[in-house]
Design an enzyme around this catalytic site. Structure first.
Site, short mmCIF file in Angstrom:
data_model
loop_
_atom_site.label_atom_id
_atom_site.label_comp_id
_atom_site.label_asym_id
_atom_site.label_seq_id
_atom_site.Cartn_x
_atom_site.Cartn_y
_atom_site.Cartn_z
N ARG A 269 -1.49 -48.71 55.25
CA ARG A 269 -0.28 -47.92 55.03
C ARG A 269 0.74 -48.74 54.25
O ARG A 269 1.48 -49.53 54.84
CB ARG A 269 0.31 -47.47 56.36
CG ARG A 269 -0.64 -46.64 57.21
CD ARG A 269 -0.06 -46.43 58.60
NE ARG A 269 -0.96 -45.67 59.45
CZ ARG A 269 -0.74 -45.42 60.74
NH1 ARG A 269 0.37 -45.90 61.32
NH2 ARG A 269 -1.59 -44.73 61.44
N ASP B 4 4.20 -49.51 52.50
CA ASP B 4 5.55 -49.08 52.87
C ASP B 4 6.24 -48.35 51.73
O ASP B 4 5.77 -48.33 50.59
CB ASP B 4 6.40 -50.30 53.24
CG ASP B 4 5.80 -51.11 54.37
OD1 ASP B 4 5.15 -50.52 55.23
OD2 ASP B 4 6.00 -52.35 54.36
N ARG C 81 5.86 -59.33 53.26
CA ARG C 81 7.26 -59.38 52.81
C ARG C 81 8.10 -60.33 53.66
O ARG C 81 9.01 -60.99 53.15
CB ARG C 81 7.85 -57.97 52.82
CG ARG C 81 7.24 -57.06 51.75
CD ARG C 81 7.61 -55.60 51.95
NE ARG C 81 9.05 -55.42 51.94
CZ ARG C 81 9.65 -54.30 52.36
NH1 ARG C 81 8.92 -53.29 52.85
NH2 ARG C 81 10.96 -54.20 52.32
#
Length: 246
Positions: free
Chosen positions: A51, A53, A198
């Site tokens: 998934r 973002d 991240r």
């Protein structure tokens, strides 16, 4: 019924991520399922390898869907692409065994994070790179990144405080490409947690600024202390490059 594997490319700038949501149609999964439901007249579930973002891009996202379709894989690809917006494309499509699952069968993923180092913004790349705008001590960042290689519990670098499944992952390698204008960091591993790349990049950048020492990464992994982790790097710099299967 057939099971189709799709390799997708998309610009995530205008989308709320991969996963479909009830309150918006601005998701990659939602766009694909709507088109396939229009084609078949049936509810279709598209499974992604992961998934991504909101704002994150993909060059090699992999998905699969099971559906009744009498045409060829090439015809299915053409149909989907005819209805997809211009910032999403099915790059390739192949029929697979029914047991194939894009997420469960994935063994390796590669992400790239791009950091723009020049004080002059890169206007045409602004949606695909972190316009950081300052030089970094890349050698210090590389030294810190060595601690990330191998099998670790990466929960401190995840925005989910509690997980039902294991937060242990393996980062197999981290590669670097550098110019005066840009730094690219490639992360290859067997899987990545929510916001993991991240948050790692955000911490590495603070080390590159000289605000923190390279051995901070080792301390985070050994203690599991989330408070030592820096802020999250912007979504636009991240791209899913490839997903591999045995």
């Amino acid at each position: 019924m057939k099971n189709y594997k799709m390799i997708l490319q998309y610009d995530g700038t205008k989308y709320n991520g991969w996963q479909k949501q009830k309150n918006t149609d601005k998701t990659i999964q939602g766009k694909l399922e709507a088109i396939l439901e229009k084609l078949t007249g049936e509810a279709i579930e598209v499974h992604g390898s992961g998934r991504t973002d909101m704002g994150v891009h993909a060059i090699g996202q992999v998905a699969n869907a099971k559906l009744n379709f009498d045409g060829t894989a090439k015809q299915l690809q053409q149909y989907i692409n005819d209805y997809l917006p211009k910032d999403i494309v099915v790059y390739s499509i192949d029929e697979m065994p029914m047991r194939f699952h894009s997420r469960l069968n994935a063994v390796r993923k590669t992400y790239c994070y791009r950091i723009h180092l020049s004080p002059v913004r890169n206007v045409f790349e602004r949606n695909y790179i972190w316009n950081y705008g300052k030089p970094l001590n890349i050698s210090q960042m590389k030294q810190a990144a060595i601690y990330l290689i191998g099998e670790h519990d990466f929960l401190p670098f995840c925005d989910q405080k509690k997980m039902k499944k294991s937060s242990v992952r393996i980062i197999e390698r981290i590669d670097w490409e550098e110019t005066e204008q840009e730094c690219k960091i490639f992360f290859q591993g067997n899987g990545f947690l929510y916001h993991m790349v991240r948050k790692i990049v955000g911490t590495l950048v603070e080390i590159g600024e000289g605000k923190k020492n390279p051995d901070l990464i080792q301390e985070i992994l050994e203690t599991g202390n989330r408070e030592l982790v820096s802020g999250i790097a912007p979504a636009e710099g991240l791209c899913l490059m490839s997903v591999e299967y045995e």
